[in-house]
Design an enzyme around this catalytic site. Sequence first.
Site, PDB file in Angstrom:
ATOM      1  N   SER A 146       0.859  -1.193   0.000  1.00 48.25           N
ATOM      2  CA  SER A 146       0.000   0.000   0.000  1.00 48.25           C
ATOM      3  C   SER A 146       0.890   1.238   0.000  1.00 48.25           C
ATOM      4  CB  SER A 146      -0.872   0.026   1.258  1.00 48.25           C
ATOM      5  OG  SER A 146      -1.463   1.300   1.416  1.00 48.25           O
ATOM      6  N   TYR A 159      -1.639  -0.257  10.106  1.00 46.41           N
ATOM      7  CA  TYR A 159      -1.820  -0.734   8.726  1.00 46.41           C
ATOM      8  C   TYR A 159      -0.564  -0.404   7.903  1.00 46.41           C
ATOM      9  CZ  TYR A 159      -3.696  -0.918   3.960  1.00 46.41           C
ATOM     10  OH  TYR A 159      -3.895  -1.197   2.629  1.00 46.41           O
TER      11      TYR A 159
HETATM   12  N1  LIG Z   1      -8.725  -0.468  -1.646  1.00 50.52           N
HETATM   13  C1  LIG Z   1      -7.659   0.302  -1.513  1.00 50.52           C
HETATM   14  O1  LIG Z   1      -7.719   1.543  -1.648  1.00 50.52           O
HETATM   15  C2  LIG Z   1      -6.327  -0.323  -1.197  1.00 50.52           C
HETATM   16  C3  LIG Z   1      -5.196   0.488  -1.280  1.00 50.52           C
HETATM   17  C4  LIG Z   1      -3.952  -0.071  -0.990  1.00 50.52           C
HETATM   18  C5  LIG Z   1      -3.839  -1.402  -0.662  1.00 50.52           C
HETATM   19  N2  LIG Z   1      -4.965  -2.161  -0.574  1.00 50.52           N
HETATM   20  C6  LIG Z   1      -4.782  -3.586  -0.202  1.00 50.52           C
HETATM   21  O2  LIG Z   1      -5.417  -4.397  -1.160  1.00 50.52           O
HETATM   22  C7  LIG Z   1      -5.841  -5.615  -0.550  1.00 50.52           C
HETATM   23  C8  LIG Z   1      -7.310  -5.839  -0.852  1.00 50.52           C
HETATM   24  O3  LIG Z   1      -8.067  -4.774  -0.258  1.00 50.52           O
HETATM   25  P1  LIG Z   1      -9.539  -4.417  -0.729  1.00 50.52           P
HETATM   26  O4  LIG Z   1      -9.616  -2.943  -0.811  1.00 50.52           O
HETATM   27  O5  LIG Z   1      -9.919  -5.255  -1.886  1.00 50.52           O
HETATM   28  O6  LIG Z   1     -10.359  -4.848   0.584  1.00 50.52           O
HETATM   29  P2  LIG Z   1     -11.655  -5.779   0.786  1.00 50.52           P
HETATM   30  O7  LIG Z   1     -12.639  -5.550  -0.280  1.00 50.52           O
HETATM   31  O8  LIG Z   1     -12.037  -5.577   2.209  1.00 50.52           O
HETATM   32  O9  LIG Z   1     -11.040  -7.241   0.606  1.00 50.52           O
HETATM   33  C9  LIG Z   1     -10.203  -7.816   1.563  1.00 50.52           C
HETATM   34  C10 LIG Z   1     -10.051  -9.289   1.220  1.00 50.52           C
HETATM   35  O10 LIG Z   1      -9.139  -9.871   2.165  1.00 50.52           O
HETATM   36  C11 LIG Z   1      -9.733 -11.038   2.677  1.00 50.52           C
HETATM   37  N3  LIG Z   1      -9.309 -11.289   4.047  1.00 50.52           N
HETATM   38  C12 LIG Z   1      -9.350 -10.442   5.111  1.00 50.52           C
HETATM   39  N4  LIG Z   1      -8.933 -11.087   6.226  1.00 50.52           N
HETATM   40  C13 LIG Z   1      -8.651 -12.367   5.845  1.00 50.52           C
HETATM   41  C14 LIG Z   1      -8.205 -13.521   6.522  1.00 50.52           C
HETATM   42  N5  LIG Z   1      -7.967 -13.533   7.854  1.00 50.52           N
HETATM   43  N6  LIG Z   1      -8.013 -14.657   5.828  1.00 50.52           N
HETATM   44  C15 LIG Z   1      -8.258 -14.686   4.501  1.00 50.52           C
HETATM   45  N7  LIG Z   1      -8.676 -13.644   3.794  1.00 50.52           N
HETATM   46  C16 LIG Z   1      -8.882 -12.498   4.463  1.00 50.52           C
HETATM   47  C17 LIG Z   1     -11.235 -10.825   2.592  1.00 50.52           C
HETATM   48  O11 LIG Z   1     -11.867 -12.094   2.453  1.00 50.52           O
HETATM   49  P3  LIG Z   1     -12.775 -12.855   3.562  1.00 50.52           P
HETATM   50  O12 LIG Z   1     -13.297 -11.805   4.504  1.00 50.52           O
HETATM   51  O13 LIG Z   1     -13.831 -13.530   2.761  1.00 50.52           O
HETATM   52  O14 LIG Z   1     -11.828 -13.826   4.206  1.00 50.52           O
HETATM   53  C18 LIG Z   1     -11.359 -10.036   1.308  1.00 50.52           C
HETATM   54  O15 LIG Z   1     -11.463 -10.908   0.213  1.00 50.52           O
HETATM   55  C19 LIG Z   1      -5.534  -5.464   0.946  1.00 50.52           C
HETATM   56  O16 LIG Z   1      -4.300  -6.087   1.236  1.00 50.52           O
HETATM   57  C20 LIG Z   1      -5.428  -3.957   1.122  1.00 50.52           C
HETATM   58  O17 LIG Z   1      -4.635  -3.629   2.214  1.00 50.52           O
HETATM   59  C21 LIG Z   1      -6.212  -1.658  -0.834  1.00 50.52           C
END
Ligand SMILES: NC(=O)c1ccc[n+]([C@@H]2O[C@H](COP(=O)([O-])OP(=O)(O)OC[C@H]3O[C@@H](n4cnc5c(N)ncnc54)[C@H](OP(=O)(O)O)[C@@H]3O)[C@@H](O)[C@H]2O)c1
Length: 254
Positions: A146, A159
């Site tokens: 990130s 985070y």
């Molecule tokens: N969106 C942004 O702006 C952004 C920016 C920078 C980085 N990121 C990174 O991108 C990645 C995805 O984020 P997102 O925005 O797509 O968030 P999201 O929609 O909340 O998705 C998070 C995913 O992680 C899974 N997860 C969470 N805890 C878990 C666990 N204990 N075991 C297995 N799976 C788990 C969830 O699946 P389940 O709950 O079904 O297990 C879900 O599929 C993350 O690493 C986040 O930090 C996002």
Amino acid sequence: MSNPFSLEGQTALVTGASSGLGRHFALTLAKAGARVAVCARRTDRLKELVEEIEAFDGRAMAFSMDVTDHDSIVSAIDGAETELGATRVLVNNAGTTVTKKIVDFTVEDYDHVMDTNLRGAWLVAQEVGRKMIVHGHGGSIVNIASMAGIHTVRLLSVYGMSKSGVVHMTRFMAQEWARYDIRVNAIAPGYIETELNADFFASEKGQEFVERFLRKRVGKPADLDGVLLLLASGASDFVTGTVIEADDGLSLVM
Ligand SMILES: NC(=O)c1ccc[n+]([C@@H]2O[C@H](COP(=O)([O-])OP(=O)(O)OC[C@H]3O[C@@H](n4cnc5c(N)ncnc54)[C@H](OP(=O)(O)O)[C@@H]3O)[C@@H](O)[C@H]2O)c1
């Protein structure tokens, strides 16, 4: 000339595939020809994703995985190998966040974020790396870090610390596994609209925040397609240990 971004015939494993970026990454990899093992805890959502991939003649299977549980990680990775073939591409994406001032963080908040984002990402990459080494066919690991892992972002201390760990983990793994032809790189996205933040960006406060962005917009998961396919595929064969900041230039003004 063959398409250097093609993943035809390769098996890819995506963690956190039940929503947001991971879900989109799985679709993108399947469209590029990969057989995709989609992993997360909410398997009902994974099953819907598999159906969506099969609808365009792609190949995917769902595997239950909790990245805070080592046994669950090993069992999902083993299952994916048995059903879809040895993993050649890992997208290490599962993640969570707690948005609080440092003084308000509890020990439980800290452990929750670190166990998911850093320990979880480490255990998944370690297990997939072990298998890639044993099979001797090399591979590509793409860790999802990130912008907050490189720059400070308000209220995202733990985070950001966890993602900073993911960035440095990327370099260590790239160094140690280069001899096995395993490339390890990271993507550091800026703000991409997903379930993690959709409510905030829809709010007045969120809209004001976006006005301060260089290009006054929040990204969509598809904005990361090019970077993902570059790092996952042989198109980046000469690239390892890098972190690509895909943030629409936001870090220049944060
Ligand atoms: N969106 C942004 O702006 C952004 C920016 C920078 C980085 N990121 C990174 O991108 C990645 C995805 O984020 P997102 O925005 O797509 O968030 P999201 O929609 O909340 O998705 C998070 C995913 O992680 C899974 N997860 C969470 N805890 C878990 C666990 N204990 N075991 C297995 N799976 C788990 C969830 O699946 P389940 O709950 O079904 O297990 C879900 O599929 C993350 O690493 C986040 O930090 C996002």
